[in-house]
Design an enzyme around this catalytic site. Sequence first.
Site, short mmCIF file in Angstrom:
data_model
loop_
_atom_site.label_atom_id
_atom_site.label_comp_id
_atom_site.label_asym_id
_atom_site.label_seq_id
_atom_site.Cartn_x
_atom_site.Cartn_y
_atom_site.Cartn_z
N CYS A 147 34.65 9.76 -43.26
CA CYS A 147 34.71 11.20 -43.02
C CYS A 147 33.46 11.93 -43.49
O CYS A 147 32.95 12.82 -42.82
CB CYS A 147 35.93 11.82 -43.70
SG CYS A 147 37.48 11.39 -42.92
N ASP B 81 35.07 -4.71 -33.78
CA ASP B 81 35.65 -3.40 -33.43
C ASP B 81 35.40 -3.09 -31.95
O ASP B 81 35.20 -1.94 -31.57
CB ASP B 81 35.09 -2.28 -34.32
CG ASP B 81 35.84 -0.97 -34.13
OD1 ASP B 81 36.98 -0.99 -33.66
OD2 ASP B 81 35.25 0.09 -34.44
#
Length: 693
Positions: free
Chosen positions: A621, A321
């Site tokens: 989240c 990433d």
Amino acid sequence: MRRKAVTAAMAATLLCICVDATAASKTEVDSDAVTALEQGGSEWLSIGRGYSEQRYAPIEQINAGNAGKLGLAWFLDLANDRGLESTPLYSDGVLYGSLAWSRPFAVDARSGTLLWLYDPKVDKSKARRVCCDSVNRGVALWKGKVFIGTLDGRLIALDARSGKPVWQQQTTDAAKPYTITGAPRVVKGKVIIGNSGAEYGVRGYFSAYDADTGRMAWRFYTVPGDPSKPYEQPELAEAAKTWKGGQYWRYGGGGTVWDGMAYDPELDLLYVGTGNGSPWNREVRSPGGGDNLFLSSILAVHPDTGKLAWHYQETPGESWDFTATQQITLADITINGQMRKVLMQAPKNGFFYVLDRKTGKLLSAEKYGKVTWAERVDLATGRPVEAPGVRYENKPIVMWPGSFGAHSWMPMSYSPKTGLVYIPYQEVPGAYRNEGASFEFKPGGFNTGTGFADASALPREATSGALVAWDPARQREAWRVPYPTYWNGGTLATAGNLVFQGRANGQFVAYAADTGSKLWEFDAQTGIIAGAMSYRQDGEQYVAVLAGWGGGIPLVGGDASLAPGVRNISRLLVFKLGGKAQLPPLPSIAAPTRLPIPDHAHDSAALEQGRTLYHQNCGVCHGLGAVSGGVIPDLRHSPIPRTATFDAVVLKGALQSNGMPSFAGVITAEQLTMIQAYVLDAASKEAAPKPAP
Ligand code: CA
């Protein structure tokens, strides 16, 4: 008489036109106006101020000698419950910014009153396809229009005065998990917009739209598509040779262009940074190896045509990433006695890159923080010298930096006066495990192939932040201010020998740009992540920042990112010398109520499955380890997972209007029970609350 009267009327009309023309020339945001900002001026006309994106205000009324006299000029409460990441623009007495859920706004900078707020009413089910909060990083201005990219993939042009839409275009396939959080830029009458979604399985690209009509002028794909179909651009045929084995196109491939861009009007080159691979782990994406062009790269394209001029890949064979989407800054700096036109970036991978922006040649790359994944970057080949085992093919690893990056989207700034770059640095390790053959791609799910849930086991103590002042010519640190927590705000440099930065702990601070000594601070009552900006109006200098906590890490980072006591209060804060405005007292927060823990599965296999499912679907989240970072409700303290309401919320979308989308078709009822058991287990294991700071 009659003739005279007509003449007078004509004169009045002419005068009127003349006045209007003056006003128009003052308000017109065009190539000349934006280019002129490099030489001075009072305004802030693009997200990084001008095309070089230096985020340097050449105004010195507020300076290191008087910064202690700074005070709040005015503030504006904003109806916003998620992160604020945009830097306001200033043009002709008006500040333009954006709130979460892609809502642009305009504020009269003299009165501090809201002129308009436009709600594009984005499809909130898209919240399931954003890794990093329903944020927006800002707007663009051009010839009387304001442009914004929306979470559901639209590019909207609004009338700058009224806030009413003029045109809109769907820039993405709405059936795919694309989103937009980045700010558009306008170059030569073309609005440039990228997108996000590599974690969810998309193919990256950026596009140019005519600012007047909204017609698409060109599109540039950053990674090859299905090789059985013709390549959209000639360079993709070459790029495809660097993807080996596997069926990367099924996973999108990634390489999204979601933040950094800059433009050099003299060279007429537009620069963009591209993101990570989809999925992260190269082993599952391109099992035969290869560089996987153009992931994690800087691309220079001709803005008229979208044709590639050069590319430089910072992280070949990206597998962690490691985006190269971070702020791109252009400057002319003296290196070894020679003036160079450079492009600078401090991407996630921890090396500070200085490139010749005409040719793309790497001039230097040095570690600006803790970096263990590579020993150095070889200047002869331009490639990193990777540490052994760093691709975690056979064994899980912990390394620095991790997927959160040594620097994320929070903008850095560059002062031509000090010659230093001011980086919102963060030190966060990453845990990677090769899911290899067991990896299953979930369309629209959070796909990494790296055992992402393992990051929840990393100790909070391993993380920290800092403001790092970096000398790009000598490639070494000039000074740093260490912070106990990461996810601090972007920086602003000014000609007054100042650097401004908002912090995770709610302080908004002015430092001396040459030494790093703290000159002034303000209690903003909320974590600040956005970059500040500065402008001059009616002869007076102002510094403005959008204060508010949120974004990727406060959601995904669990309590590792949570500065003690931080909360989200969304406001526009504007400062000046001698400002006397006061924020209202901070309401106290009640300690979380300890709710009873109902019966749930205790067998370790079910809990482990629940843990995996939670991190695949909920963790980005609601936080790693089910620990909230202060923005989204903490499930351990919520009544919802304790009752049948859990099913209504998660599978039936009962709270979709709040931004909690339905997971019907993604999670089965049986899987939900496992997730519930994991959350309740986390609640029961929660240690006693930490004492208030
Ligand atoms: Ca990413």
